[in-house]
Design a protein around this motif. Structure first.
Motif, PDB file in Angstrom:
ATOM      1  N   ILE A   2       0.867  -1.176   0.000  1.00 56.73           N
ATOM      2  CA  ILE A   2       0.000   0.000   0.000  1.00 56.73           C
ATOM      3  C   ILE A   2       0.905   1.228   0.000  1.00 56.73           C
ATOM      4  O   ILE A   2       1.826   1.334   0.795  1.00 56.73           O
ATOM      5  N   LYS A   3       0.651   2.157  -0.874  1.00 61.54           N
ATOM      6  CA  LYS A   3       1.544   3.313  -0.993  1.00 61.54           C
ATOM      7  C   LYS A   3       0.872   4.590  -0.494  1.00 61.54           C
ATOM      8  O   LYS A   3      -0.175   4.980  -0.977  1.00 61.54           O
ATOM      9  N   ILE A   4       1.524   5.223   0.464  1.00 66.67           N
ATOM     10  CA  ILE A   4       1.015   6.483   0.988  1.00 66.67           C
ATOM     11  C   ILE A   4       1.032   7.539  -0.121  1.00 66.67           C
ATOM     12  O   ILE A   4       0.233   8.477  -0.119  1.00 66.67           O
ATOM     13  N   LYS A   6       0.021   7.475  -3.074  1.00 69.30           N
ATOM     14  CA  LYS A   6      -1.246   7.587  -3.824  1.00 69.30           C
ATOM     15  C   LYS A   6      -2.208   8.549  -3.132  1.00 69.30           C
ATOM     16  O   LYS A   6      -2.998   9.222  -3.774  1.00 69.30           O
ATOM     17  N   PHE A   7      -2.165   8.545  -1.805  1.00 68.85           N
ATOM     18  CA  PHE A   7      -3.032   9.470  -1.061  1.00 68.85           C
ATOM     19  C   PHE A   7      -2.605  10.921  -1.311  1.00 68.85           C
ATOM     20  O   PHE A   7      -3.440  11.803  -1.447  1.00 68.85           O
ATOM     21  N   TYR A  10      -3.741  11.836  -4.793  1.00 70.39           N
ATOM     22  CA  TYR A  10      -5.188  12.071  -4.744  1.00 70.39           C
ATOM     23  C   TYR A  10      -5.475  13.459  -4.183  1.00 70.39           C
ATOM     24  O   TYR A  10      -6.227  14.245  -4.764  1.00 70.39           O
ATOM     25  N   VAL A 124      -2.193  13.300   5.300  1.00 66.27           N
ATOM     26  CA  VAL A 124      -3.171  12.842   4.307  1.00 66.27           C
ATOM     27  C   VAL A 124      -4.603  13.062   4.805  1.00 66.27           C
ATOM     28  O   VAL A 124      -5.457  13.609   4.103  1.00 66.27           O
ATOM     29  N   ILE A 128      -8.006  15.619   3.551  1.00 61.73           N
ATOM     30  CA  ILE A 128      -9.305  15.031   3.161  1.00 61.73           C
ATOM     31  C   ILE A 128     -10.423  15.582   4.055  1.00 61.73           C
ATOM     32  O   ILE A 128     -11.524  15.887   3.580  1.00 61.73           O
ATOM     33  N   ALA A 148     -15.332  13.843  -5.160  1.00 60.89           N
ATOM     34  CA  ALA A 148     -14.199  13.447  -4.312  1.00 60.89           C
ATOM     35  C   ALA A 148     -13.830  11.967  -4.396  1.00 60.89           C
ATOM     36  O   ALA A 148     -12.929  11.521  -3.696  1.00 60.89           O
ATOM     37  N   ASN A 149     -14.490  11.205  -5.244  1.00 64.38           N
ATOM     38  CA  ASN A 149     -14.179   9.772  -5.323  1.00 64.38           C
ATOM     39  C   ASN A 149     -12.710   9.502  -5.627  1.00 64.38           C
ATOM     40  O   ASN A 149     -12.111  10.192  -6.447  1.00 64.38           O
ATOM     41  N   PHE A 150     -12.169   8.487  -4.990  1.00 63.27           N
ATOM     42  CA  PHE A 150     -10.796   8.051  -5.309  1.00 63.27           C
ATOM     43  C   PHE A 150     -10.814   7.127  -6.524  1.00 63.27           C
ATOM     44  O   PHE A 150      -9.951   7.247  -7.399  1.00 63.27           O
ATOM     45  N   ILE A 151     -11.772   6.224  -6.564  1.00 65.30           N
ATOM     46  CA  ILE A 151     -11.807   5.255  -7.661  1.00 65.30           C
ATOM     47  C   ILE A 151     -12.027   5.958  -8.994  1.00 65.30           C
ATOM     48  O   ILE A 151     -12.727   6.959  -9.074  1.00 65.30           O
ATOM     49  N   GLY A 152     -11.360   5.421 -10.010  1.00 61.06           N
ATOM     50  CA  GLY A 152     -11.522   5.960 -11.353  1.00 61.06           C
ATOM     51  C   GLY A 152     -10.550   7.072 -11.704  1.00 61.06           C
ATOM     52  O   GLY A 152     -10.563   7.586 -12.812  1.00 61.06           O
ATOM     53  N   ARG A 153      -9.692   7.470 -10.766  1.00 62.23           N
ATOM     54  CA  ARG A 153      -8.704   8.520 -11.038  1.00 62.23           C
ATOM     55  C   ARG A 153      -7.361   7.900 -11.435  1.00 62.23           C
ATOM     56  O   ARG A 153      -7.056   6.776 -11.054  1.00 62.23           O
TER      57      ARG A 153
ATOM     58  N   ILE B   2       3.777   0.991   4.926  1.00 56.79           N
ATOM     59  CA  ILE B   2       2.608   1.793   5.266  1.00 56.79           C
ATOM     60  C   ILE B   2       1.401   0.853   5.316  1.00 56.79           C
ATOM     61  O   ILE B   2       1.184   0.073   4.398  1.00 56.79           O
ATOM     62  N   TYR B 114     -12.146  -2.268 -10.529  1.00 62.46           N
ATOM     63  CA  TYR B 114     -11.113  -1.555  -9.774  1.00 62.46           C
ATOM     64  C   TYR B 114     -10.220  -2.559  -9.065  1.00 62.46           C
ATOM     65  O   TYR B 114     -10.676  -3.643  -8.683  1.00 62.46           O
ATOM     66  N   ASP B 117      -6.511  -2.636  -4.160  1.00 61.29           N
ATOM     67  CA  ASP B 117      -5.739  -1.526  -3.595  1.00 61.29           C
ATOM     68  C   ASP B 117      -6.494  -0.204  -3.739  1.00 61.29           C
ATOM     69  O   ASP B 117      -6.604   0.586  -2.795  1.00 61.29           O
ATOM     70  N   GLU B 118      -7.015   0.011  -4.930  1.00 54.20           N
ATOM     71  CA  GLU B 118      -7.758   1.244  -5.234  1.00 54.20           C
ATOM     72  C   GLU B 118      -9.029   1.320  -4.372  1.00 54.20           C
ATOM     73  O   GLU B 118      -9.373   2.380  -3.840  1.00 54.20           O
ATOM     74  N   HIS B 122     -10.190   4.047  -1.565  1.00 52.45           N
ATOM     75  CA  HIS B 122     -11.483   4.696  -1.750  1.00 52.45           C
ATOM     76  C   HIS B 122     -12.334   4.655  -0.481  1.00 52.45           C
ATOM     77  O   HIS B 122     -12.918   5.664  -0.072  1.00 52.45           O
ATOM     78  N   ILE B 128     -13.470   9.655   5.702  1.00 53.44           N
ATOM     79  CA  ILE B 128     -12.840  10.894   6.204  1.00 53.44           C
ATOM     80  C   ILE B 128     -13.541  12.123   5.613  1.00 53.44           C
ATOM     81  O   ILE B 128     -13.773  13.118   6.301  1.00 53.44           O
TER      82      ILE B 128
END
Lengths: 159, 159
Positions: A2-4, A6-7, A10, A124, A128, A148-153, B2, B114, B117-118, B122, B128
């Motif tokens: 998991i990579k911080i 990406k947050f 975003y 992070v 948000i 504000a969705n994360f998915i799809g970006r 992380i 998706y 991870d994504e 999300h 948050i």
């Protein structure tokens, strides 16, 4: 893993969309004092930029740079500040954080020490949370907030 | 490394503090329609619980369970739902997500696929963001919101 990062990507993408969103408002609306959150729409964006940068400098054991909103009281100035500081943040986030994440850090504005891992989570979440506040103020102004969705970006600033 | 789990633990801790915070409000205030966000304070908490659970079931390729707010229209019912579902979430989050995080998932309520991870990013961000909205509504009710800082908290639900 998991990579911080990406947050962070975003948050920056969403923040830039809010900067664009702000263009539809008059300067007075951007700095008008609102209920909840921190002061105003523009101050919220300034505050997010300031807090993120201060903590990342703290992690790097660099001296804190204090910004004053009175010097950044227009949309253009806050956006330029965000863009400028981001270069330094990208540089840092490209380094191998994994090796240092359990190191403990003391910053001048807090009496406690925190692990770098903890601070990264904090930064992070901080952004948000404040963006959620902007979304309510947006509706109070009868405007649709930034989605504000994360998915799809897609994210590609930090390799 | 992380850990995404820390974000879940943070969200649950904050959510439980909001459940406590809600006890000071009359039932009508909890379900009163507000500007921005999703409907009301209580519906926001229900929505967070529902969305988190649906996605985690989706990741596990389990059939989606649809909850209706009309069945969970009191603080006690939403809190009980949150507590009940959390047991299943803890069980899942204790498993080795690292091995599956690049798998792609299709859920019935979305036309796109998706990565796991994504989806995990999300879910975390979704809660948050909505909590930020509650913090504005709280001030509009002349009440101090739950403090949202990540730093300084202890987490120990998920080993």
């Amino acid at each position: 893993m998991i990579k911080i990062k990406k947050f962070f990507e975003y948050n920056w993408q969403i923040r830039d969309e809010w900067f664009k969103w702000c263009k539809q408002l008059a300067p007075e609306a951007l700095t008008e004092k609102r209920v909840g959150g921190v002061e105003s729409i523009l101050f919220t964006l300034f505050h997010i930029v300031d807090v993120e940068y201060s903590w990342i400098r703290g992690i790097q054991k660099k001296e804190d740079i204090v910004f004053h909103f009175s010097d950044y009281d227009t949309l253009e100035k806050v956006k330029t500040l965000s863009d400028e500081l981001r270069k330094e943040l990208i540089h840092f986030l490209k380094t191998d954080i994994e090796n240092i994440k359990d190191h403990f850090i003391k910053v001048p504005w807090d009496k406690d020490t925190y692990s770098i891992d903890e601070i990264l989570h904090h930064i992070v979440i901080h952004e948000i949370h404040h963006i959620g506040q902007l979304s309510v103020w947006s509706r109070e102004l009868h405007l649709a907030p930034v989605q504000a969705n994360f998915i799809g970006r897609q994210f590609n600033l930090i390799p």
